[in-house]
Design a protein around this motif. Structure first.
Motif, PDB file in Angstrom:
ATOM      1  N   LEU A   1       4.281  -4.835   8.442  1.00 57.90           N
ATOM      2  CA  LEU A   1       5.035  -3.664   7.997  1.00 57.90           C
ATOM      3  C   LEU A   1       5.665  -2.985   9.208  1.00 57.90           C
ATOM      4  O   LEU A   1       4.962  -2.494  10.094  1.00 57.90           O
ATOM      5  CB  LEU A   1       4.110  -2.691   7.253  1.00 57.90           C
ATOM      6  CG  LEU A   1       4.779  -1.697   6.314  1.00 57.90           C
ATOM      7  CD1 LEU A   1       5.528  -2.413   5.202  1.00 57.90           C
ATOM      8  CD2 LEU A   1       3.755  -0.748   5.727  1.00 57.90           C
TER       9      LEU A   1
ATOM     10  N   SER B   1       7.179  -0.195   9.821  1.00 57.74           N
ATOM     11  CA  SER B   1       6.966   1.225  10.109  1.00 57.74           C
ATOM     12  C   SER B   1       5.622   1.495  10.754  1.00 57.74           C
ATOM     13  O   SER B   1       5.405   2.574  11.298  1.00 57.74           O
ATOM     14  CB  SER B   1       7.081   2.044   8.822  1.00 57.74           C
ATOM     15  OG  SER B   1       6.100   1.630   7.884  1.00 57.74           O
TER      16      SER B   1
ATOM     17  N   GLN C   1       8.981  -2.312   1.055  1.00 56.72           N
ATOM     18  CA  GLN C   1       8.524  -0.917   0.943  1.00 56.72           C
ATOM     19  C   GLN C   1       7.587  -0.693  -0.242  1.00 56.72           C
ATOM     20  O   GLN C   1       6.829   0.278  -0.266  1.00 56.72           O
ATOM     21  CB  GLN C   1       9.732   0.031   0.799  1.00 56.72           C
ATOM     22  CG  GLN C   1      10.486   0.270   2.093  1.00 56.72           C
ATOM     23  CD  GLN C   1      11.289  -0.944   2.527  1.00 56.72           C
ATOM     24  OE1 GLN C   1      11.938  -1.592   1.697  1.00 56.72           O
ATOM     25  NE2 GLN C   1      11.252  -1.262   3.813  1.00 56.72           N
ATOM     26  N   ASP C   2       7.621  -1.577  -1.259  1.00 54.46           N
ATOM     27  CA  ASP C   2       6.774  -1.352  -2.433  1.00 54.46           C
ATOM     28  C   ASP C   2       6.009  -2.610  -2.859  1.00 54.46           C
ATOM     29  O   ASP C   2       5.450  -2.647  -3.950  1.00 54.46           O
ATOM     30  CB  ASP C   2       7.606  -0.819  -3.600  1.00 54.46           C
ATOM     31  CG  ASP C   2       8.668  -1.805  -4.088  1.00 54.46           C
ATOM     32  OD1 ASP C   2       8.703  -2.955  -3.611  1.00 54.46           O
ATOM     33  OD2 ASP C   2       9.476  -1.416  -4.956  1.00 54.46           O
TER      34      ASP C   2
ATOM     35  N   ASP D   1       1.382  -0.133   1.711  1.00 55.58           N
ATOM     36  CA  ASP D   1       2.824  -0.020   1.904  1.00 55.58           C
ATOM     37  C   ASP D   1       3.151   1.074   2.916  1.00 55.58           C
ATOM     38  O   ASP D   1       4.209   1.035   3.555  1.00 55.58           O
ATOM     39  CB  ASP D   1       3.522   0.316   0.578  1.00 55.58           C
ATOM     40  CG  ASP D   1       3.603  -0.879  -0.358  1.00 55.58           C
ATOM     41  OD1 ASP D   1       3.585  -2.028   0.121  1.00 55.58           O
ATOM     42  OD2 ASP D   1       3.668  -0.655  -1.592  1.00 55.58           O
ATOM     43  N   ARG D   2       2.237   2.014   3.055  1.00 52.47           N
ATOM     44  CA  ARG D   2       2.480   3.145   3.962  1.00 52.47           C
ATOM     45  C   ARG D   2       1.797   2.973   5.312  1.00 52.47           C
ATOM     46  O   ARG D   2       2.398   3.256   6.357  1.00 52.47           O
ATOM     47  CB  ARG D   2       1.990   4.436   3.300  1.00 52.47           C
ATOM     48  CG  ARG D   2       2.205   5.686   4.125  1.00 52.47           C
ATOM     49  CD  ARG D   2       1.827   6.930   3.360  1.00 52.47           C
ATOM     50  NE  ARG D   2       2.078   8.130   4.145  1.00 52.47           N
ATOM     51  CZ  ARG D   2       1.823   9.365   3.728  1.00 52.47           C
ATOM     52  NH1 ARG D   2       1.331   9.567   2.512  1.00 52.47           N
ATOM     53  NH2 ARG D   2       2.074  10.404   4.497  1.00 52.47           N
TER      54      ARG D   2
END
Length: 429
Positions: free
Chosen positions: A417, A419, A145-146, A299-300
């Motif tokens: 990732l 998400s 996540q980071d 990350d997003r």
């Protein structure tokens, strides 16, 4: 103002050990980047003599600069694997920094081309201890996540040092010699070498006092450290980490073409070494501004879109440099290359970190750092060889590499990732 301060703090909110390591790499980066500007000037000065081995001036500079990269990159898989086996990242970083300090001092006594080759080669081996262990440590202190943000913060501070060095290096040499107490005179070159030594010692002190290995590193030491070239899943021809290594090599080579041909660039643009230092640093300054926000963004929104966009933007920013005729546009072109590289570097390390298993960060991520180092070595050597065929020729070569790298990302790399996997990304079928 309070909201702006809160956002800035949030951007750099990482494990304190990552921040300490970033500051340490910033310190040694100042000294190391000094040498990229100082060594070509040193080689062409009347201080250095001896056998040239039949090489021209530009080619000789290219060999000296490239030897660092070749030895650095060649030893990185070994040091990365050893740091995985032992689980002692900090010890490897300290060994490398000590070697860097010693070799920086050694330049003061290197007055032949052969001695410069030896010192630069030993320096490359020293840095090979630092890079894989540092990147692995940052990776192990992060989560999926980071991870991009951590890589971005680390690279931001490291590049602040690496970018500020060239700006000061040309001026430091030109303003010499310096008169010191006790009627001692210090040449501009010696001042640069001693300052590089001091920065390496500062970095050593910071790592000693503020950095420690995570417990999980030692617990997972000795994991399977094999490196795949073909994709084990069979979905693509190449393994994604290996592909990112090849892409990193192409990107670094395209960027590093600029370093060797300082005399030709200055002559074509009718400028001095200070302008060249600014142009060299422009690439770094763009990365300093963008590494952390791009790392946070990947990350997003995912790693792959940034990597692909960066390689595509590298194509025109490399191509145009072969046809510019004044200093300011060259500065802007180098700035554009920095933007492109910032979009690739942290997201690529984060993607590779996502794929690396526990206890194998040094081995897996060393593929990217090794490849980047080879690119830094190949670029100057290639431009030194190609510049004789026309000023634009090295940059056309770099443009071709950037285009091929974009194709590899598009066809061989998938998003990691979780998400973002349900959201279409650039290049998905």
């Amino acid at each position: 103002m309070r909201e702006l301060r809160r956002r800035i703090v949030a951007q750099f909110a990482v494990d304190r050990r990552v921040l300490a390591l970033a500051f340490a790499r910033m310190a040694d980066g100042i000294g190391n980047s000094f040498l990229i500007i100082v060594i070509p000037l040193y080689v062409t000065s009347d201080v250095v003599g001896g056998a040239t081995f039949g090489l021209g001036e530009s080619m000789l500079i290219g060999v000296i600069l490239s030897l660092f990269g070749f030895l650095n990159s060649s030893f990185q898989p070994l040091t990365g694997r050893l740091s995985d086996r032992t689980g002692r990242r900090k010890s490897f970083i300290l060994i490398g920094l000590a070697g860097l300090a010693v070799t920086n001092v050694a330049y003061v006594f290197a007055d032949t081309y052969l001695s410069l080759l030896v010192v630069r080669g030993l320096q490359g081996v020293s840095v090979a201890f630092i890079i894989p262990a540092s990147i692995a440590l940052v990776n192990e202190l992060a989560t999926s996540q980071d991870r991009g943000g951590n890589m971005g913060v680390y690279n931001t501070f490291r590049l602040v040092g690496f970018g500020s060095g060239p700006i000061a290096a040309g001026a430091l040499v030109n303003l010499g010699p310096y008169r010191l107490p006790a009627d001692v005179t210090l040449s501009g070159f010696d001042a640069a070498f001693y300052l590089a030594t001091v920065t390496a010692l500062i970095s050593y002190g910071l790592v000693t006092l503020l950095v420690s290995d995570p417990d999980a590193t030692s617990a997972n030491a000795g994991a399977d450290l094999s490196i795949d070239i073909r994709d084990p899943s069979g979905e693509h021809l190449l393994d994604p980490i290996f592909t990112l290594g090849v892409v990193s090599l192409f990107m670094a080579a395209a960027i590093a073409l600029f370093a060797t041909i300082q005399p030709q660039v200055n002559a074509r643009l009718e400028q001095g070494s200070t302008w060249f230092g600014l142009q060299f640093a422009a690439f770094i300054l763009a990365q300093v501004a963008l590494q952390t926000p791009i790392g946070r963004a990947c990350d997003r929104y995912g790693r792959r879109p940034f990597i692909l966009a960066g390689m595509l933007f590298l194509i025109p920013t490399t191509f145009v440099q072969g046809f510019l005729a004044s200093s300011a546009p060259m500065f802007l072109a180098r700035l554009g290359q920095g933007v492109a590289a910032a979009m690739v570097f942290a997201p690529a390390l984060a993607l590779a970190g996502d794929l690396a298993g526990e206890g194998e960060s040094g081995s897996k991520l060393s593929i990217l750092t090794m490849a980047f180092g080879y690119g830094i070595a190949v670029g100057p050597l290639t431009s030194g060889a190609l510049i004789g065929y026309g000023f634009e020729t090295p940059f056309l070569f770099g443009t071709a590499l950037a285009a091929l790298g974009a194709v590899l990302v598009y066809t061989q790399v998938e998003e990691t990732l979780e998400s973002t996997r349900s959201v279409p990304v650039v290049g998905d079928d």
